[in-house]
Scaffold this motif. Structure first.
Motif, short mmCIF file in Angstrom:
data_model
loop_
_atom_site.label_atom_id
_atom_site.label_comp_id
_atom_site.label_asym_id
_atom_site.label_seq_id
_atom_site.Cartn_x
_atom_site.Cartn_y
_atom_site.Cartn_z
N ASP A 276 0.81 -1.21 0.00
CA ASP A 276 0.00 0.00 0.00
C ASP A 276 0.84 1.26 0.00
O ASP A 276 0.44 2.29 -0.56
CB ASP A 276 -0.92 0.01 1.22
CG ASP A 276 -1.91 1.16 1.19
OD1 ASP A 276 -2.72 1.21 0.24
OD2 ASP A 276 -1.89 2.00 2.12
N LEU A 277 2.02 1.20 0.62
CA LEU A 277 2.81 2.40 0.83
C LEU A 277 4.29 2.03 0.86
O LEU A 277 4.67 1.07 1.54
CB LEU A 277 2.41 3.05 2.16
CG LEU A 277 2.96 4.43 2.52
CD1 LEU A 277 2.35 5.49 1.61
CD2 LEU A 277 2.63 4.76 3.98
N VAL A 278 5.12 2.78 0.15
CA VAL A 278 6.58 2.56 0.15
C VAL A 278 7.25 3.86 0.56
O VAL A 278 7.05 4.89 -0.08
CB VAL A 278 7.10 2.11 -1.23
CG1 VAL A 278 8.62 1.96 -1.20
CG2 VAL A 278 6.45 0.81 -1.66
N SER A 279 8.04 3.81 1.62
CA SER A 279 8.77 5.00 2.06
C SER A 279 10.27 4.71 2.03
O SER A 279 10.71 3.61 2.38
CB SER A 279 8.36 5.42 3.48
OG SER A 279 8.63 4.39 4.42
N SER A 280 11.04 5.70 1.60
CA SER A 280 12.50 5.58 1.52
C SER A 280 13.13 6.53 2.53
O SER A 280 12.65 7.65 2.74
CB SER A 280 12.99 5.91 0.11
OG SER A 280 12.49 5.00 -0.84
N TRP A 281 14.25 6.07 3.13
CA TRP A 281 14.88 6.81 4.22
C TRP A 281 16.39 6.82 4.06
O TRP A 281 16.97 5.90 3.50
CB TRP A 281 14.54 6.14 5.56
CG TRP A 281 13.08 5.98 5.83
CD1 TRP A 281 12.23 5.06 5.26
CD2 TRP A 281 12.29 6.75 6.73
NE1 TRP A 281 10.96 5.23 5.76
CE2 TRP A 281 10.97 6.25 6.67
CE3 TRP A 281 12.59 7.80 7.60
CZ2 TRP A 281 9.94 6.78 7.44
CZ3 TRP A 281 11.56 8.33 8.37
CH2 TRP A 281 10.25 7.82 8.27
N ARG A 282 17.02 7.87 4.60
CA ARG A 282 18.47 7.98 4.60
C ARG A 282 19.00 7.95 6.03
O ARG A 282 18.32 8.38 6.97
CB ARG A 282 18.93 9.26 3.91
CG ARG A 282 18.53 10.55 4.61
CD ARG A 282 18.86 11.76 3.73
NE ARG A 282 18.52 13.02 4.38
CZ ARG A 282 17.30 13.56 4.40
NH1 ARG A 282 16.29 12.92 3.82
NH2 ARG A 282 17.10 14.72 5.00
N MET A 283 20.20 7.43 6.17
CA MET A 283 20.82 7.29 7.48
C MET A 283 21.09 8.65 8.12
O MET A 283 21.54 9.58 7.44
CB MET A 283 22.12 6.52 7.35
CG MET A 283 22.81 6.23 8.67
SD MET A 283 24.51 5.65 8.44
CE MET A 283 25.34 7.21 8.18
N LYS A 284 20.85 8.75 9.42
CA LYS A 284 21.27 9.90 10.21
C LYS A 284 22.33 9.40 11.18
O LYS A 284 22.02 8.61 12.08
CB LYS A 284 20.10 10.51 10.99
CG LYS A 284 20.51 11.72 11.83
CD LYS A 284 19.33 12.25 12.64
CE LYS A 284 19.71 13.50 13.42
NZ LYS A 284 20.75 13.26 14.43
N PRO A 285 23.57 9.81 11.02
CA PRO A 285 24.63 9.28 11.89
C PRO A 285 24.37 9.58 13.36
O PRO A 285 23.77 10.62 13.70
CB PRO A 285 25.89 10.02 11.40
CG PRO A 285 25.56 10.45 10.01
CD PRO A 285 24.09 10.74 10.02
#
Length: 254
Positions: free
Chosen positions: A171-180
């Motif tokens: 239903d939903l795809v979210s993309s994320w980036r690393m936060k050190p």
């Protein structure tokens, strides 16, 4: 997002489950400034058996990582929330409210990059942890050599994600980036594997149904990502929500 995937020490499954949901999810996270949503997920053995590849930067072995907790943090309060959590965890452990019989497989902070929905007016990402999704698939993607991660996300969202959403499985795809982690990050336990390079893409795929029924679509999706030239999947795992207030699944982890 705080993403924390953990294994209880074998023989301590029930005690860990009760400690986390009856104490730690609240005292260690949800009562803090900026923390506004949280949900626990579990991967019983029959779901772990679907994972791929067999080893990688998130889980060294496919059986690693039985429980997953995902939390949303109000981004303007992110630094305050992080500082509060460091202090709070230390105070909880000092008060005897920690749980030593566990091991972090991968715990990290992530910032949102993009969200793609199967619906024209679907569930907003902010509400995804409160919506009654019956499945979650987590993927870690390493951009291909020479491919900028922003361009990789655009390529993945353009064809592979649209194809996946078109199956009706997700239903939903979210993309994320690393936060050190900050330089002064100091907590009384190791945070587990690093998860990959700093350019990695974390994806959360929310499902209305059981991920077992849709797993072939996830396998095909990973293949489509590689075919697109954007990158390759280094971790893919299905989860289902825990049944809050019960010990369900504690005897099905291994």
């Amino acid at each position: 997002m705080l993403f924390t995937m953990v294994d209880p020490t074998r023989g301590h499954e029930v005690a860990y489950n009760r400690w986390y949901e009856r104490d730690h999810i609240y005292a260690g996270c949800m009562i803090g400034p900026g923390w506004f949503a949280g949900r626990r997920w579990v991967a019983p053995k029959h779901l772990k058996d679907l994972r791929f590849p067999e080893t990688g930067p998130v889980a060294t072995k496919i059986e690693d990582g039985s429980y997953l907790a995902t939390y949303w943090v109000h981004e303007p309060e992110m630094e305050e929330a992080e500082a509060w959590a460091r202090t709070q965890v230390g105070e909880l452990y000092a008060a005897g409210r920690g749980f030593a019989e566990r091991e972090h497989v991968h715990t990290g902070q992530y910032l949102p990059d993009s969200t793609v929905s199967a619906q024209a007016d679907g569930v907003p990402l902010e509400l995804a942890l409160d919506h009654n999704y019956r499945g979650l698939v987590t993927l870690m993607i390493e951009p291909a050599e020479g491919v900028d991660r922003t361009a990789a996300i655009e390529t993945i969202n353009d064809v592979p994600v649209k194809a996946l959403l078109g199956t009706g499985a997700v239903d939903l795809v979210s993309s994320w980036r690393m936060k050190p982690w900050p330089a002064d990050h100091n907590v009384p336990m190791k945070m587990g594997n690093d998860g990959g390079t700093t350019e990695r893409i974390m994806q959360l795929c929310f499902l209305e149904g059981d991920p077992v029924d849709s797993w072939q679509f996830i396998v095909d999706y990973a293949a489509d990502i590689e075919k697109s030239g954007a990158g390759r999947v280094t971790f893919a795992s299905p989860f289902i929500p825990t049944e809050v207030g019960t010990d369900k699944y504690t005897d099905q982890l291994w």
